[in-house]
Structures are given as C-alpha cells and as structure tokens.
Motif scaffolding. Structure first.
Motif, PDB file in Angstrom:
ATOM      1  N   VAL A 188       0.846  -1.201   0.000  1.00 30.84           N
ATOM      2  CA  VAL A 188       0.000   0.000   0.000  1.00 30.84           C
ATOM      3  C   VAL A 188       0.883   1.253   0.000  1.00 30.84           C
ATOM      4  N   ALA A 189       1.908   1.267   0.846  1.00 26.60           N
ATOM      5  CA  ALA A 189       2.777   2.443   0.939  1.00 26.60           C
ATOM      6  C   ALA A 189       3.505   2.700  -0.383  1.00 26.60           C
ATOM      7  N   PHE A 190       4.046   1.638  -0.994  1.00 24.46           N
ATOM      8  CA  PHE A 190       4.698   1.800  -2.298  1.00 24.46           C
ATOM      9  C   PHE A 190       3.678   2.274  -3.341  1.00 24.46           C
ATOM     10  N   GLY A 191       2.461   1.741  -3.274  1.00 20.24           N
ATOM     11  CA  GLY A 191       1.415   2.176  -4.199  1.00 20.24           C
ATOM     12  C   GLY A 191       1.128   3.655  -4.071  1.00 20.24           C
ATOM     13  N   VAL A 192       1.047   4.133  -2.827  1.00 20.95           N
ATOM     14  CA  VAL A 192       0.805   5.564  -2.589  1.00 20.95           C
ATOM     15  C   VAL A 192       1.971   6.387  -3.144  1.00 20.95           C
ATOM     16  N   ILE A 193       3.193   5.934  -2.913  1.00 21.86           N
ATOM     17  CA  ILE A 193       4.369   6.658  -3.425  1.00 21.86           C
ATOM     18  C   ILE A 193       4.320   6.743  -4.950  1.00 21.86           C
ATOM     19  N   ILE A 194       4.044   5.613  -5.579  1.00 20.74           N
ATOM     20  CA  ILE A 194       4.054   5.579  -7.046  1.00 20.74           C
ATOM     21  C   ILE A 194       2.906   6.414  -7.619  1.00 20.74           C
ATOM     22  N   ILE A 195       1.708   6.275  -7.065  1.00 17.16           N
ATOM     23  CA  ILE A 195       0.557   7.033  -7.577  1.00 17.16           C
ATOM     24  C   ILE A 195       0.765   8.536  -7.390  1.00 17.16           C
ATOM     25  N   THR A 196       1.184   8.946  -6.204  1.00 21.16           N
ATOM     26  CA  THR A 196       1.404  10.378  -5.978  1.00 21.16           C
ATOM     27  C   THR A 196       2.577  10.889  -6.812  1.00 21.16           C
ATOM     28  N   GLY A 197       3.593  10.051  -6.985  1.00 25.62           N
ATOM     29  CA  GLY A 197       4.734  10.445  -7.818  1.00 25.62           C
ATOM     30  C   GLY A 197       4.327  10.665  -9.263  1.00 25.62           C
ATOM     31  N   VAL A 198       3.520   9.762  -9.787  1.00 26.60           N
ATOM     32  CA  VAL A 198       3.027   9.921 -11.165  1.00 26.60           C
ATOM     33  C   VAL A 198       2.134  11.158 -11.256  1.00 26.60           C
ATOM     34  N   MET A 199       1.310  11.375 -10.248  1.00 25.46           N
ATOM     35  CA  MET A 199       0.425  12.551 -10.254  1.00 25.46           C
ATOM     36  C   MET A 199       1.224  13.854 -10.343  1.00 25.46           C
ATOM     37  N   MET A 200       2.384  13.897  -9.672  1.00 27.34           N
ATOM     38  CA  MET A 200       3.181  15.125  -9.615  1.00 27.34           C
ATOM     39  C   MET A 200       4.230  15.228 -10.717  1.00 27.34           C
ATOM     40  N   SER A 201       4.371  14.210 -11.528  1.00 29.52           N
ATOM     41  CA  SER A 201       5.452  14.138 -12.502  1.00 29.52           C
ATOM     42  C   SER A 201       5.567  15.398 -13.358  1.00 29.52           C
ATOM     43  N   ILE A 202       6.784  15.924 -13.399  1.00 32.10           N
ATOM     44  CA  ILE A 202       7.050  17.057 -14.287  1.00 32.10           C
ATOM     45  C   ILE A 202       8.155  16.729 -15.286  1.00 32.10           C
ATOM     46  N   ALA A 203       8.738  15.542 -15.172  1.00 34.53           N
ATOM     47  CA  ALA A 203       9.793  15.141 -16.100  1.00 34.53           C
ATOM     48  C   ALA A 203       9.329  14.033 -17.043  1.00 34.53           C
ATOM     49  N   VAL A 204       8.598  13.044 -16.530  1.00 33.09           N
ATOM     50  CA  VAL A 204       8.211  11.879 -17.339  1.00 33.09           C
ATOM     51  C   VAL A 204       6.872  12.088 -18.041  1.00 33.09           C
ATOM     52  N   LEU A 205       5.842  12.510 -17.307  1.00 28.90           N
ATOM     53  CA  LEU A 205       4.512  12.664 -17.904  1.00 28.90           C
ATOM     54  C   LEU A 205       4.486  13.590 -19.128  1.00 28.90           C
ATOM     55  N   PRO A 206       5.198  14.711 -19.097  1.00 29.54           N
ATOM     56  CA  PRO A 206       5.182  15.566 -20.286  1.00 29.54           C
ATOM     57  C   PRO A 206       5.678  14.863 -21.557  1.00 29.54           C
ATOM     58  N   LEU A 207       6.499  13.838 -21.414  1.00 29.67           N
ATOM     59  CA  LEU A 207       6.935  13.069 -22.588  1.00 29.67           C
ATOM     60  C   LEU A 207       5.752  12.395 -23.269  1.00 29.67           C
ATOM     61  N   PHE A 208       4.676  12.182 -22.528  1.00 27.48           N
ATOM     62  CA  PHE A 208       3.463  11.545 -23.048  1.00 27.48           C
ATOM     63  C   PHE A 208       2.326  12.564 -23.202  1.00 27.48           C
ATOM     64  N   ASP A 209       2.687  13.843 -23.264  1.00 30.04           N
ATOM     65  CA  ASP A 209       1.715  14.937 -23.400  1.00 30.04           C
ATOM     66  C   ASP A 209       0.699  14.982 -22.260  1.00 30.04           C
ATOM     67  N   VAL A 210       1.132  14.671 -21.063  1.00 28.39           N
ATOM     68  CA  VAL A 210       0.275  14.720 -19.880  1.00 28.39           C
ATOM     69  C   VAL A 210       0.933  15.674 -18.885  1.00 28.39           C
ATOM     70  N   THR A 211       0.119  16.503 -18.262  1.00 24.01           N
ATOM     71  CA  THR A 211       0.631  17.456 -17.284  1.00 24.01           C
ATOM     72  C   THR A 211       0.365  16.934 -15.878  1.00 24.01           C
ATOM     73  N   GLY A 212       1.393  16.946 -15.054  1.00 28.03           N
ATOM     74  CA  GLY A 212       1.254  16.503 -13.673  1.00 28.03           C
ATOM     75  C   GLY A 212       0.536  17.541 -12.823  1.00 28.03           C
ATOM     76  N   ILE A 213       0.092  17.117 -11.655  1.00 30.61           N
ATOM     77  CA  ILE A 213      -0.598  17.989 -10.709  1.00 30.61           C
ATOM     78  C   ILE A 213       0.409  18.436  -9.663  1.00 30.61           C
ATOM     79  N   VAL A 214       0.648  19.723  -9.605  1.00 24.30           N
ATOM     80  CA  VAL A 214       1.556  20.245  -8.584  1.00 24.30           C
ATOM     81  C   VAL A 214       0.689  20.671  -7.410  1.00 24.30           C
TER      82      VAL A 214
END
Length: 159
Positions: free
Chosen positions: A86-112
């Motif tokens: 669960v803890a790793f899941g929360v880290i990964i989900i929140t990390g993807v939500m905030m992504s400013i380096a990886v998500l833009p490569l897929f034309d997706v904007t992270g939530i700051v």
C-alpha cells in the motif's frame, strides 16, 4: 538445495537488493535530479510487480489461510508486506500525479499540489521504516542467501 530453489533464492536476493538500493537512491531527488528520480520510481514500480508475481503463490496461499491458526510470525510478515504494498502504491501514484519530467513526454501534465507532495514524502518515510523492519526480520535469510549464493559458503544450522 534443488537448482530451481537455488535459482529462486538468488533471484529474490538480487531483486530485493536492487529494489532496496533503488529506493534508497530515489529518496534523495536533489542528489539524482528529478528526471532520474521519476524514472527510477517507475522502475521500482515495475520491479515491485515482478516481485509480487514471483511471490504470488505465497500471497495467495497465506491469504486463503488467514482465518486459520497460523504462526504469529506469518501474520506479522503478511501485515508488513501488505502495508509495504500500500505504501509503495501511494508513493508511485502520488509520484506519477506530480510528474514534471516523465509525464510531459506523453503529453500529460502533472498535478503540482502541496498536499500530494506531502503524502508522497510521508509515504516514503513510512516505507523506509517498514523496509528497515523487513530487513531486520529477514536478516537470517539475507545472511544465509548471501553466504550461499554470493560468497559460495555452505550454510548449515551451526552458522
């Protein structure tokens, strides 16, 4: 020890060690830089899927037996592993939500968001404490696996 069991033990040892080292490196994004931090986080997520698949029989077997009388140690390991998942899941989900380096490569904007960032940070600290606990509880297995499969020293009851 059969070749299959020896392979599984060695595989688990190196996968777990790699996960632990990657997690420790990812804890300090100021050192790695944000891009490496984000890609490392995604790699950890993929490795966790592999880890879960490798341990699937144990997960299913213990889950089916939870209502029966099992050793306390088994319940502790199960609860620790479930909490880690669960803890790793929360880290990964929140990390993807905030992504400013990886998500833009897929034309997706992270939530700051400061709240998402805070949850990400504290889930990481919790995970670090849980991994430390898991390391201590599994120390005998780790020590024997390293002796047998890395150093090449046979392990017996006297060691």
């Amino acid at each position: 020890m059969s070749k299959n069991k020896a392979f599984r033990t060695k595989f688990n040892l190196f996968l777990d060690a790699g996960l632990a080292v990657a997690f420790l490196i990812a804890l300090k994004p100021l050192i790695t830089g944000l891009t490496i931090h984000e890609w490392l986080g995604l790699g950890i997520g993929a490795a966790l899927v592999i880890h879960s698949v490798a341990h699937w029989q144990w997960i299913v077997g213990i889950t089916r037996q939870l209502s029966r009388k099992l050793p306390v140690r088994t319940h502790v390991y199960y609860a620790l592993d479930a909490t880690l998942l669960v803890a790793f899941g929360v880290i990964i989900i929140t990390g993807v939500m905030m992504s400013i380096a990886v998500l833009p490569l897929f034309d997706v904007t992270g939530i700051v968001s400061p709240i998402v960032a805070l949850v990400h940070k504290w889930a990481s600290y919790l995970t670090l404490m849980l991994l430390g606990t898991k390391f201590v509880l599994h120390w005998t297995w780790i020590k024997n696996a390293i002796r047998r499969h890395v150093i090449g020293v046979p392990c017996g009851p006297a060691l």
